[in-house]
Write a protein that holds these residues in place. Structure first.
Motif, mmCIF file in Angstrom:
data_model
loop_
_atom_site.group_PDB
_atom_site.id
_atom_site.type_symbol
_atom_site.label_atom_id
_atom_site.label_comp_id
_atom_site.label_asym_id
_atom_site.label_seq_id
_atom_site.Cartn_x
_atom_site.Cartn_y
_atom_site.Cartn_z
ATOM 1 N N LYS A 62 0.869 -1.177 0.000
ATOM 2 C CA LYS A 62 0.000 0.000 0.000
ATOM 3 C C LYS A 62 0.899 1.217 0.000
ATOM 4 N N LEU A 63 0.755 2.040 -1.019
ATOM 5 C CA LEU A 63 1.514 3.280 -1.116
ATOM 6 C C LEU A 63 0.545 4.447 -0.999
ATOM 7 N N ILE A 64 0.946 5.468 -0.277
ATOM 8 C CA ILE A 64 0.091 6.637 -0.080
ATOM 9 C C ILE A 64 0.796 7.863 -0.655
ATOM 10 N N TYR A 65 0.053 8.587 -1.479
ATOM 11 C CA TYR A 65 0.552 9.811 -2.105
ATOM 12 C C TYR A 65 -0.454 10.933 -1.855
ATOM 13 N N PRO A 66 -0.023 12.193 -2.013
ATOM 14 C CA PRO A 66 -1.004 13.281 -1.924
ATOM 15 C C PRO A 66 -2.012 13.160 -3.073
ATOM 16 N N HIS A 67 -3.243 13.496 -2.795
ATOM 17 C CA HIS A 67 -4.273 13.477 -3.842
ATOM 18 C C HIS A 67 -3.991 14.625 -4.804
ATOM 19 N N GLU A 68 -4.225 14.381 -6.068
ATOM 20 C CA GLU A 68 -3.929 15.383 -7.092
ATOM 21 C C GLU A 68 -4.806 16.626 -6.981
ATOM 22 N N LYS A 69 -6.100 16.441 -6.683
ATOM 23 C CA LYS A 69 -7.050 17.545 -6.698
ATOM 24 C C LYS A 69 -7.488 17.987 -5.311
ATOM 25 N N ASN A 70 -7.740 17.052 -4.440
ATOM 26 C CA ASN A 70 -8.308 17.354 -3.133
ATOM 27 C C ASN A 70 -7.210 17.354 -2.067
ATOM 28 N N LYS A 71 -6.895 18.504 -1.549
ATOM 29 C CA LYS A 71 -5.801 18.641 -0.582
ATOM 30 C C LYS A 71 -6.128 18.037 0.784
ATOM 31 N N ASN A 72 -7.395 17.679 1.017
ATOM 32 C CA ASN A 72 -7.778 17.040 2.279
ATOM 33 C C ASN A 72 -7.685 15.521 2.220
ATOM 34 N N ASP A 73 -7.376 14.981 1.044
ATOM 35 C CA ASP A 73 -7.325 13.537 0.863
ATOM 36 C C ASP A 73 -5.926 13.061 0.483
ATOM 37 N N ASP A 74 -5.697 11.798 0.738
ATOM 38 C CA ASP A 74 -4.525 11.089 0.241
ATOM 39 C C ASP A 74 -5.007 10.120 -0.823
ATOM 40 N N LEU A 75 -4.094 9.713 -1.698
ATOM 41 C CA LEU A 75 -4.403 8.727 -2.714
ATOM 42 C C LEU A 75 -3.700 7.425 -2.342
ATOM 43 N N TYR A 76 -4.474 6.382 -2.145
ATOM 44 C CA TYR A 76 -3.950 5.067 -1.783
ATOM 45 C C TYR A 76 -3.829 4.243 -3.058
ATOM 46 N N ILE A 77 -2.648 3.694 -3.280
ATOM 47 C CA ILE A 77 -2.398 2.858 -4.450
ATOM 48 C C ILE A 77 -1.912 1.504 -3.950
ATOM 49 N N ILE A 78 -2.641 0.464 -4.299
ATOM 50 C CA ILE A 78 -2.277 -0.894 -3.896
ATOM 51 C C ILE A 78 -1.649 -1.580 -5.103
ATOM 52 N N ILE A 79 -0.421 -2.081 -4.906
ATOM 53 C CA ILE A 79 0.288 -2.749 -5.991
ATOM 54 C C ILE A 79 0.703 -4.148 -5.557
ATOM 55 N N VAL A 80 0.962 -4.982 -6.542
ATOM 56 C CA VAL A 80 1.537 -6.299 -6.296
ATOM 57 C C VAL A 80 2.717 -6.451 -7.256
ATOM 58 N N ILE A 81 3.758 -7.121 -6.784
ATOM 59 C CA ILE A 81 4.963 -7.334 -7.585
ATOM 60 C C ILE A 81 5.119 -8.835 -7.812
ATOM 61 N N ASP A 82 5.338 -9.228 -9.062
ATOM 62 C CA ASP A 82 5.519 -10.659 -9.323
ATOM 63 C C ASP A 82 7.012 -11.016 -9.290
ATOM 64 N N ASP A 83 7.316 -12.281 -9.531
ATOM 65 C CA ASP A 83 8.697 -12.768 -9.459
ATOM 66 C C ASP A 83 9.610 -12.179 -10.531
ATOM 67 N N PHE A 84 9.030 -11.551 -11.537
ATOM 68 C CA PHE A 84 9.816 -10.948 -12.614
ATOM 69 C C PHE A 84 9.902 -9.435 -12.463
ATOM 70 N N ASP A 85 9.578 -8.941 -11.277
ATOM 71 C CA ASP A 85 9.610 -7.514 -10.939
ATOM 72 C C ASP A 85 8.587 -6.679 -11.708
ATOM 73 N N ASN A 86 7.548 -7.315 -12.215
ATOM 74 C CA ASN A 86 6.471 -6.576 -12.861
ATOM 75 C C ASN A 86 5.558 -5.982 -11.788
ATOM 76 N N VAL A 87 5.152 -4.747 -12.002
ATOM 77 C CA VAL A 87 4.299 -4.040 -11.057
ATOM 78 C C VAL A 87 2.881 -3.994 -11.615
ATOM 79 N N GLU A 88 1.933 -4.507 -10.822
ATOM 80 C CA GLU A 88 0.524 -4.440 -11.205
ATOM 81 C C GLU A 88 -0.212 -3.564 -10.198
ATOM 82 N N VAL A 89 -0.923 -2.590 -10.712
ATOM 83 C CA VAL A 89 -1.731 -1.722 -9.869
ATOM 84 C C VAL A 89 -3.076 -2.413 -9.680
ATOM 85 N N LEU A 90 -3.371 -2.800 -8.427
ATOM 86 C CA LEU A 90 -4.602 -3.538 -8.144
ATOM 87 C C LEU A 90 -5.800 -2.641 -7.927
ATOM 88 N N THR A 91 -5.592 -1.587 -7.137
ATOM 89 C CA THR A 91 -6.690 -0.662 -6.874
ATOM 90 C C THR A 91 -6.134 0.689 -6.462
#
Length: 107
Positions: A62-91
Motif C-alpha cells: 500500500k503506497l500513499i501519495y497526496p491526492h492530485e485535486k483534493n488537498k484534504n485527501d490522500d491517494l492510496y495505491i495498492i500494488i503487487v509485484i511478481d517474481d519478474f519484478d512486474n508491477v501491477e496496480v490492483l486498486t
C-alpha cells in the motif's frame, strides 16, 4: 514466489517505466467514480516518493501519495509485484489524510 521487502519495492519503482505498469481491470472500471487521474497514478509510482509505504501481504504493498485535486485527501495505491519484478496496480482510492496523520501521531 519471492517475498519482497519495502526497500526492494522502492528500487523496483525507481527503475520502472510508466509503460511497464500493468493496470488491473478493476482500476479501469472504477477510475471515473473514484475521481483520480490514471496518468497521475502512474507518475506517482514512477517519479514520486510516497508519503507512506507498507506491506499488506506477501508481495502486496500500500503506497500513499497526496491526492492530485483534493488537498484534504490522500491517494492510496495498492500494488503487487511478481517474481519478474512486474508491477501491477490492483486498486486506487482516496481517503481523508487525517487517517494517515492520526497513525503518525500514534507512533
Amino acid at each position: 514466489m519471492i517475498n519482497f521487502n519495502i526497500e526492494y519495492v522502492q528500487n523496483i519503482l525507481r527503475k520502472c517505466n510508466v509503460n511497464d505498469l500493468v493496470v488491473h481491470p478493476h482500476i479501469l472500471d472504477n477510475w471515473f467514480e473514484r475521481d483520480y487521474n490514471l496518468n497521475y497514478v502512474a507518475n506517482c509510482l514512477v517519479n514520486e516518493v510516497p508519503l507512506s509505504i507498507s506491506k499488506t501481504c506477501e508481495n502486496r504493498f500500500k503506497l500513499i501519495y497526496p491526492h492530485e485535486k483534493n488537498k484534504n485527501d490522500d491517494l492510496y495505491i495498492i500494488i503487487v509485484i511478481d517474481d519478474f519484478d512486474n508491477v501491477e496496480v490492483l486498486t486506487v482510492y482516496s481517503f481523508n489524510k487525517r487517517r494517515r496523520e492520526r497513525d503518525i501521531e500514534r507512533k
